[in-house]
Design a protein around this motif. Structure first.
Motif, PDB file in Angstrom:
ATOM      1  N   MET A 100      12.550  31.906  20.300  1.00 48.44           N
ATOM      2  CA  MET A 100      13.528  30.785  20.244  1.00 48.44           C
ATOM      3  C   MET A 100      13.767  30.902  18.413  1.00 48.44           C
ATOM      4  O   MET A 100      14.545  30.335  18.093  1.00 48.44           O
ATOM      5  CB  MET A 100      13.213  29.875  20.492  1.00 48.44           C
ATOM      6  N   LEU A 101      12.732  30.843  17.585  1.00 45.00           N
ATOM      7  CA  LEU A 101      13.115  30.700  15.864  1.00 45.00           C
ATOM      8  C   LEU A 101      12.911  31.803  15.639  1.00 45.00           C
ATOM      9  O   LEU A 101      12.331  32.988  15.996  1.00 45.00           O
ATOM     10  CB  LEU A 101      11.370  30.094  15.979  1.00 45.00           C
ATOM     11  N   ARG A 102      13.602  31.788  14.215  1.00 47.40           N
ATOM     12  CA  ARG A 102      13.632  32.821  13.751  1.00 47.40           C
ATOM     13  C   ARG A 102      13.178  32.407  12.135  1.00 47.40           C
ATOM     14  O   ARG A 102      13.364  30.919  11.839  1.00 47.40           O
ATOM     15  CB  ARG A 102      15.134  32.311  12.938  1.00 47.40           C
ATOM     16  N   VAL A 103      12.319  33.087  11.286  1.00 48.05           N
ATOM     17  CA  VAL A 103      11.978  32.735  10.268  1.00 48.05           C
ATOM     18  C   VAL A 103      12.030  33.232   8.838  1.00 48.05           C
ATOM     19  O   VAL A 103      12.360  34.837   8.755  1.00 48.05           O
ATOM     20  CB  VAL A 103      10.132  32.816  10.501  1.00 48.05           C
ATOM     21  N   ASP A 104      12.515  32.883   7.791  1.00 50.66           N
ATOM     22  CA  ASP A 104      13.244  33.760   7.008  1.00 50.66           C
ATOM     23  C   ASP A 104      12.207  33.114   5.380  1.00 50.66           C
ATOM     24  O   ASP A 104      11.543  32.383   6.003  1.00 50.66           O
ATOM     25  CB  ASP A 104      14.304  33.662   6.332  1.00 50.66           C
ATOM     26  N   LYS A 105      12.379  33.562   4.131  1.00 54.17           N
ATOM     27  CA  LYS A 105      12.179  33.142   3.203  1.00 54.17           C
ATOM     28  C   LYS A 105      13.372  32.703   2.076  1.00 54.17           C
ATOM     29  O   LYS A 105      14.557  32.933   2.026  1.00 54.17           O
ATOM     30  CB  LYS A 105      10.914  34.178   2.661  1.00 54.17           C
ATOM     31  N   ARG A 106      12.864  32.264   1.022  1.00 60.49           N
ATOM     32  CA  ARG A 106      13.456  31.277   0.456  1.00 60.49           C
ATOM     33  C   ARG A 106      12.882  30.886  -0.689  1.00 60.49           C
ATOM     34  O   ARG A 106      12.069  30.615  -0.901  1.00 60.49           O
ATOM     35  CB  ARG A 106      13.869  29.397   0.927  1.00 60.49           C
ATOM     36  N   ILE A 107      13.791  31.144  -2.260  1.00 57.63           N
ATOM     37  CA  ILE A 107      13.054  31.918  -3.574  1.00 57.63           C
ATOM     38  C   ILE A 107      13.437  30.343  -4.521  1.00 57.63           C
ATOM     39  O   ILE A 107      14.952  29.493  -4.410  1.00 57.63           O
ATOM     40  CB  ILE A 107      13.239  32.861  -3.866  1.00 57.63           C
ATOM     41  N   GLU A 108      12.021  29.556  -4.499  1.00 58.82           N
ATOM     42  CA  GLU A 108      12.966  28.126  -5.567  1.00 58.82           C
ATOM     43  C   GLU A 108      12.175  28.748  -6.731  1.00 58.82           C
ATOM     44  O   GLU A 108      11.927  29.547  -7.083  1.00 58.82           O
ATOM     45  CB  GLU A 108      11.486  26.932  -5.322  1.00 58.82           C
ATOM     46  N   TYR A 109      13.760  27.764  -7.880  1.00 56.42           N
ATOM     47  CA  TYR A 109      13.761  28.348  -9.214  1.00 56.42           C
ATOM     48  C   TYR A 109      13.333  26.806  -9.453  1.00 56.42           C
ATOM     49  O   TYR A 109      13.532  25.808  -9.233  1.00 56.42           O
ATOM     50  CB  TYR A 109      14.646  29.349  -9.621  1.00 56.42           C
ATOM     51  N   ASN A 227      19.103  37.070  -0.830  1.00 49.27           N
ATOM     52  CA  ASN A 227      20.367  36.411  -1.499  1.00 49.27           C
ATOM     53  C   ASN A 227      20.471  37.282  -2.269  1.00 49.27           C
ATOM     54  O   ASN A 227      20.138  37.019  -3.996  1.00 49.27           O
ATOM     55  CB  ASN A 227      20.823  35.745  -1.793  1.00 49.27           C
ATOM     56  N   THR A 228      20.885  38.841  -3.278  1.00 52.39           N
ATOM     57  CA  THR A 228      20.284  39.415  -4.326  1.00 52.39           C
ATOM     58  C   THR A 228      21.644  39.445  -4.962  1.00 52.39           C
ATOM     59  O   THR A 228      20.893  38.624  -6.445  1.00 52.39           O
ATOM     60  CB  THR A 228      20.287  41.261  -4.336  1.00 52.39           C
ATOM     61  N   GLY A 229      22.809  38.354  -5.303  1.00 48.14           N
ATOM     62  CA  GLY A 229      23.622  38.061  -5.802  1.00 48.14           C
ATOM     63  C   GLY A 229      24.025  36.795  -6.011  1.00 48.14           C
ATOM     64  O   GLY A 229      23.377  36.598  -7.368  1.00 48.14           O
ATOM     65  N   SER A 230      23.014  35.509  -5.699  1.00 49.29           N
ATOM     66  CA  SER A 230      22.408  34.305  -5.853  1.00 49.29           C
ATOM     67  C   SER A 230      20.937  34.625  -7.129  1.00 49.29           C
ATOM     68  O   SER A 230      21.087  34.349  -7.930  1.00 49.29           O
ATOM     69  CB  SER A 230      22.007  33.979  -4.728  1.00 49.29           C
ATOM     70  N   GLN A 231      20.962  35.526  -6.713  1.00 45.76           N
ATOM     71  CA  GLN A 231      19.389  35.709  -7.741  1.00 45.76           C
ATOM     72  C   GLN A 231      19.446  36.249  -8.552  1.00 45.76           C
ATOM     73  O   GLN A 231      19.346  36.061 -10.117  1.00 45.76           O
ATOM     74  CB  GLN A 231      18.289  37.429  -7.181  1.00 45.76           C
ATOM     75  N   LYS A 232      20.545  37.295  -8.804  1.00 48.45           N
ATOM     76  CA  LYS A 232      20.822  37.504 -10.586  1.00 48.45           C
ATOM     77  C   LYS A 232      21.698  36.938 -10.942  1.00 48.45           C
ATOM     78  O   LYS A 232      21.238  37.097 -12.169  1.00 48.45           O
ATOM     79  CB  LYS A 232      21.859  38.884  -9.954  1.00 48.45           C
ATOM     80  N   THR A 233      22.949  35.888 -10.020  1.00 43.09           N
ATOM     81  CA  THR A 233      23.188  34.490 -11.638  1.00 43.09           C
ATOM     82  C   THR A 233      22.467  33.851 -11.632  1.00 43.09           C
ATOM     83  O   THR A 233      22.543  33.254 -13.244  1.00 43.09           O
ATOM     84  CB  THR A 233      23.941  33.958  -9.906  1.00 43.09           C
ATOM     85  N   ALA A 234      21.236  33.683 -10.804  1.00 41.08           N
ATOM     86  CA  ALA A 234      20.075  32.299 -11.518  1.00 41.08           C
ATOM     87  C   ALA A 234      19.821  33.293 -12.942  1.00 41.08           C
ATOM     88  O   ALA A 234      19.138  32.571 -13.275  1.00 41.08           O
ATOM     89  CB  ALA A 234      19.033  32.408  -9.809  1.00 41.08           C
ATOM     90  N   LEU A 235      18.676  34.261 -12.779  1.00 43.94           N
ATOM     91  CA  LEU A 235      18.438  34.921 -13.944  1.00 43.94           C
ATOM     92  C   LEU A 235      19.052  35.195 -14.827  1.00 43.94           C
ATOM     93  O   LEU A 235      18.719  35.115 -16.116  1.00 43.94           O
ATOM     94  CB  LEU A 235      17.609  36.655 -13.721  1.00 43.94           C
ATOM     95  N   SER A 236      20.288  35.382 -14.387  1.00 44.27           N
ATOM     96  CA  SER A 236      21.459  35.248 -15.676  1.00 44.27           C
ATOM     97  C   SER A 236      22.121  34.125 -16.731  1.00 44.27           C
ATOM     98  O   SER A 236      21.975  34.368 -17.699  1.00 44.27           O
ATOM     99  CB  SER A 236      22.234  36.155 -15.397  1.00 44.27           C
ATOM    100  N   VAL A 237      20.896  32.989 -16.443  1.00 46.30           N
ATOM    101  CA  VAL A 237      21.484  31.514 -16.135  1.00 46.30           C
ATOM    102  C   VAL A 237      20.363  30.832 -17.494  1.00 46.30           C
ATOM    103  O   VAL A 237      20.327  29.654 -17.437  1.00 46.30           O
ATOM    104  CB  VAL A 237      22.303  30.502 -16.137  1.00 46.30           C
ATOM    105  N   GLY A 238      18.843  31.256 -16.750  1.00 49.23           N
ATOM    106  CA  GLY A 238      17.624  31.071 -17.117  1.00 49.23           C
ATOM    107  C   GLY A 238      16.342  30.631 -16.000  1.00 49.23           C
ATOM    108  O   GLY A 238      15.390  30.092 -16.908  1.00 49.23           O
ATOM    109  N   PHE A 239      17.276  30.587 -15.181  1.00 46.74           N
ATOM    110  CA  PHE A 239      15.653  30.291 -13.984  1.00 46.74           C
ATOM    111  C   PHE A 239      14.983  31.027 -13.326  1.00 46.74           C
ATOM    112  O   PHE A 239      15.451  32.389 -13.786  1.00 46.74           O
ATOM    113  CB  PHE A 239      16.842  30.313 -12.685  1.00 46.74           C
TER     114      PHE A 239
END
Length: 251
Positions: A100-109, A227-239
């Motif tokens: 009944m559960l879904r397990v995903d991963k979340r990257i923290e910066y 979410n590769t779009g969010s990853q790209k944004t994060a890396l582009s501004v110093g995260f």
């Protein structure tokens, strides 16, 4: 677990600060900055459930607590969504393999500091600070209403910037404080589909980082692993990524 009265939330600031998976969301509740619920088991375990649905467990976690969380929150029809975010192998292993559960991963910066090279703003757009006069034009899913129950509370305790088209004034993108604690601010970003690929997410995220650092706080960022779009944004501004949490929710 027993629900804590809101007037006692500040008693759990220390527990929120000890939450290793993430501190800004639990602290935003414990300090009274944003809406959410706090539950305790009376044995040192505290559950913080943010208005946006993110939930974190702090303290000594036992199987009995995890079973109660499963029955009362993860698979029940709750008033809002419930996503348990954890860095604990014990917690992840307990819920693994449950149909009944879904397990995903979340990257923290965490943020490494303001970059010398600022993203350029497309000349077709104008940037505005979010105010009572313009907040109503913001559209999308990841907007202040995602993590702030009340518009007035956001305008009082939060902040953000939006991009609008110079041509017709239409909403194009927004970056805002998704969660606020005394030391950190988590950034949320949304770009209208019509205005994607103009660099607006990076420009607004950079502007948020500048503002947060000026306030004496630390910018933080997180996104679903896919979410590769969010990853790209994060890396582009110093995260820089600092860890990967497990996200557990009902299918």
């Amino acid at each position: 677990m027993n629900k804590v009265d809101r007037i006692r939330y500040k008693e759990y600031i220390k527990c929120a600060n000890e939450c290793t998976a993430n501190r800004v969301y639990p602290l935003s509740i414990a300090t009274g900055t944003q809406d959410g619920d706090v539950y305790v088991d009376g044995k040192g375990c505290v559950l913080f459930w943010h208005y946006c649905g993110f939930a974190y467990i702090s303290g000594d976690v036992c199987a009995d607590v995890l079973e109660e969380v499963y029955r009362s929150f993860l698979v029940s029809d709750t008033e809002r969504r419930f996503l348990l975010i954890t860095d604990s192998k014990f917690v992840s292993d307990y819920y693994s393999g449950i149909d009944m559960l879904r397990v995903d991963k979340r990257i923290e910066y965490t943020h490494s500091g303001i970059l010398e090279k600022q993203p350029k703003l497309d000349a077709c757009f104008v940037i505005e600070r979010i105010t009572a006069d313009n907040i109503g034009v913001i559209q999308g899913r990841i907007t202040p209403s995602f993590s702030w129950k009340d518009r007035d509370v956001f305008l009082r305790n939060g902040f953000g910037f939006m991009a609008r088209s110079k041509e017709d004034g239409s909403f194009a993108a927004v970056a805002f404080s998704s969660a606020v604690s005394p030391e950190e601010v988590d950034i949320g970003v949304e770009t209208a589909e019509t205005y994607r690929h103009h660099g607006l997410a990076s420009y607004l995220a950079y502007k948020m980082c500048e503002e947060i650092i000026l306030q004496g706080r630390r910018p933080v960022w997180a996104h679903a692993e896919t979410n590769t779009g969010s990853q790209k944004t994060a890396l582009s501004v110093g995260f820089k990524p600092i860890g990967i949490n497990t996200v557990i929710q009902k299918k």
